[in-house]
Design an enzyme around this catalytic site. Structure first.
Site, mmCIF file in Angstrom:
data_model
loop_
_atom_site.group_PDB
_atom_site.id
_atom_site.type_symbol
_atom_site.label_atom_id
_atom_site.label_comp_id
_atom_site.label_asym_id
_atom_site.label_seq_id
_atom_site.Cartn_x
_atom_site.Cartn_y
_atom_site.Cartn_z
ATOM 1 C CE LYS A 160 -4.009 15.220 10.523
ATOM 2 N NZ LYS A 160 -4.510 16.484 9.957
ATOM 3 N NE ARG A 219 -5.618 24.074 10.295
ATOM 4 C CZ ARG A 219 -5.878 22.779 10.231
ATOM 5 N NH1 ARG A 219 -6.409 22.143 11.267
ATOM 6 N NH2 ARG A 219 -5.621 22.094 9.138
ATOM 7 C CE1 TYR A 230 -11.147 8.589 43.301
ATOM 8 C CE2 TYR A 230 -11.093 7.828 41.021
ATOM 9 C CZ TYR A 230 -10.507 7.927 42.271
ATOM 10 O OH TYR A 230 -9.281 7.376 42.477
ATOM 11 C CG MET A 279 -5.258 7.009 35.411
ATOM 12 S SD MET A 279 -3.780 7.348 36.379
ATOM 13 C CE MET A 279 -4.096 8.976 36.990
HETATM 14 C C1 LIG Z 1 -5.501 16.171 8.994
HETATM 15 C C2 LIG Z 1 -5.531 16.780 7.654
HETATM 16 C C3 LIG Z 1 -6.130 16.111 6.572
HETATM 17 C C4 LIG Z 1 -6.927 14.840 6.732
HETATM 18 O O1 LIG Z 1 -8.226 15.188 7.154
HETATM 19 P P1 LIG Z 1 -9.338 14.066 7.448
HETATM 20 O O2 LIG Z 1 -10.528 14.872 7.810
HETATM 21 O O3 LIG Z 1 -8.841 13.242 8.582
HETATM 22 O O4 LIG Z 1 -9.511 13.274 6.205
HETATM 23 C C5 LIG Z 1 -5.996 16.670 5.312
HETATM 24 N N1 LIG Z 1 -5.334 17.844 5.143
HETATM 25 C C6 LIG Z 1 -4.777 18.534 6.164
HETATM 26 C C7 LIG Z 1 -4.093 19.811 5.895
HETATM 27 C C8 LIG Z 1 -4.873 18.027 7.450
HETATM 28 O O5 LIG Z 1 -4.334 18.719 8.464
#
Ligand SMILES: *Cc1c(COP(=O)(O)O)cnc(C)c1O
Length: 375
Positions: free
Chosen positions: A43, A142, A268, A316
């Site tokens: 992802k 969640r 800054y 930046m």
């Molecule tokens: C992002 C995610 C993972 C991977 O988790 P890592 O800690 O990066 O290995 C697995 N399952 C779900 C549902 C996730 O959202």
């Protein structure tokens, strides 16, 4: 140096080691028992490293279970890997887009009873039997069906049979803290949910472990593990040595070196003083490139085998480093400063920025020249 639409080395060089990534995949897979498969979470463009390059490597090593966050990510991934690979969309399917999902051979993760009903209705209307995944909440609060909703799903035999559920998922909230009591509680609830669903649908596969979950022990592995971060070199066992190979190296070009002859304040807000006699290097690359601003006055770069403090606020497009610790010869030849490498890890840098290695990776900018190492 050749200009490249994908970035310019004069803006910094981001090296992504696909061999190390592949080794990490094989390492994780070797930790699983013979009854568990190792999937891969790609992802957010493979945690910022480029799904177009990462996914084919994992596919080439035999990975056939890929996980993405959105349908769009899934559709792009579909073009990159073989049709025998399964692509699971972790955040479900938008209402009305069920058939688009099915036609792209994406497996949506459904996390409410209403979604399961909509999925079944869409499949029946189109007369297709497309597979889905179902997620239960085992304690993270969640995404995931509540216990009550899951009970209702199990009670509705006709819906269950029509839904074509291939995978039951849940997600661990505290896998990176092995001693946390919630791990065992989630394991118990997930195992029970799996047994109940399998009593009705015996072919359903179970998936619980993310990267850190793999390290909690074999009882957490189930049929499919879902590592993401550990593939990309993040330590899945914080507090203990990192068993994974580092995958990224990021080098920023030095564009000015300056000697400080009187007491001065850097950057800054004039937040940090440097004493007379100091040497500073200004490097190209700032918060627009993912050098998180929270690292100002706290983080460091790396050159000649040494950590070099970041001085003042990160801008930046540029960051100032104190290079006084370098010898004259080292300073004169200094052309770049690394801000991520095998020593200065994404986990360490995340700590300086009050965040985690994950956010360091997903923040990596798009101005860098990206170099992919293979073999
Ligand atoms: C992002 C995610 C993972 C991977 O988790 P890592 O800690 O990066 O290995 C697995 N399952 C779900 C549902 C996730 O959202």
């Amino acid at each position: 140096m050749e200009l490249d639409m994908k970035g310019d080395a004069r803006e910094g060089l981001l090296t992504i080691d696909l061999q190390a990534l592949g080794d990490n995949y094989c390492d994780l897979r070797a930790r699983l028992g013979a009854d568990s498969r190792c999937g891969a979470v790609v992802k957010a463009d493979a945690y910022g490293l480029g799904a177009a390059r990462v996914a084919p490597v994992l596919y080439g090593l035999g990975c056939r279970d890929f996980f993405v966050a959105t349908e769009g990510e899934g559709q792009r991934l579909r073009e990159l890997i073989g049709t025998d690979a399964r692509i699971v969309v972790l955040t479900g399917v938008r209402p009305g887009f069920e058939m688009e999902c099915a036609h792209s051979a994406l497996v949506p993760t459904l996390f409410t009873l209403a979604q399961v009903r909509a999925w079944v209705a869409a499949c029946e209307r189109a007369a297709v039997a497309a597979p889905c995944a179902v997620k239960v909440d085992s304690g993270m609060t969640r995404l995931g069906m509540t216990a009550e909703e899951f009970d209702q799903l199990l009670a509705d035999r006709a819906l269950l049979q029509a839904a074509n559920i291939e995978i039951l998922l849940s997600h661990l909230a505290c896998a990176d803290e092995p001693a946390h009591p919630q791990n065992a509680a989630q394991l118990r609830d997930f195992r029970r949910a799996g047994e109940r669903l399998r009593a009705e649908c015996p072919k359903v596969e179970l998936s619980l472990a993310n990267s850190s979950g793999i390290f909690l022990g074999p009882e957490y592995h189930f049929d499919i593990a879902r590592p993401g971060s550990a593939l990309y070199g993040i330590n899945p066992s914080p507090g203990a040595p990192n068993p994974m190979r580092p995958v990224v190296e990021l080098s920023l070009p030095v564009i000015q070196k300056r000697h400080v002859s009187d007491e001065r304040f850097v950057g800054y807000g004039a937040t940090q003083a440097v004493s007379p006699g100091s040497w500073l290097a200004v490097a190209r690359g700032g918060y627009a490139d993912g050098i998180l601003r929270a690292q100002g006055g706290r983080g460091c770069g790396w050159a000649c085998g040494r950590r070099l403090p970041i001085v003042g606020r990160v801008s930046m497009d540029s960051t100032v480093f104190d290079i006084s610790a370098l010898s004259d010869a080292e300073r004169e030849s200094l052309a770049s400063i690394q801000v991520l490498n095998a020593e200065l890890t994404v986990d360490e840098v995340g700590g300086y920025a009050n965040t985690i290695g994950y956010e360091i990776l997903t923040s990596l900018g798009h101005r860098y020249f990206r170099r992919y190492l293979e073999n």
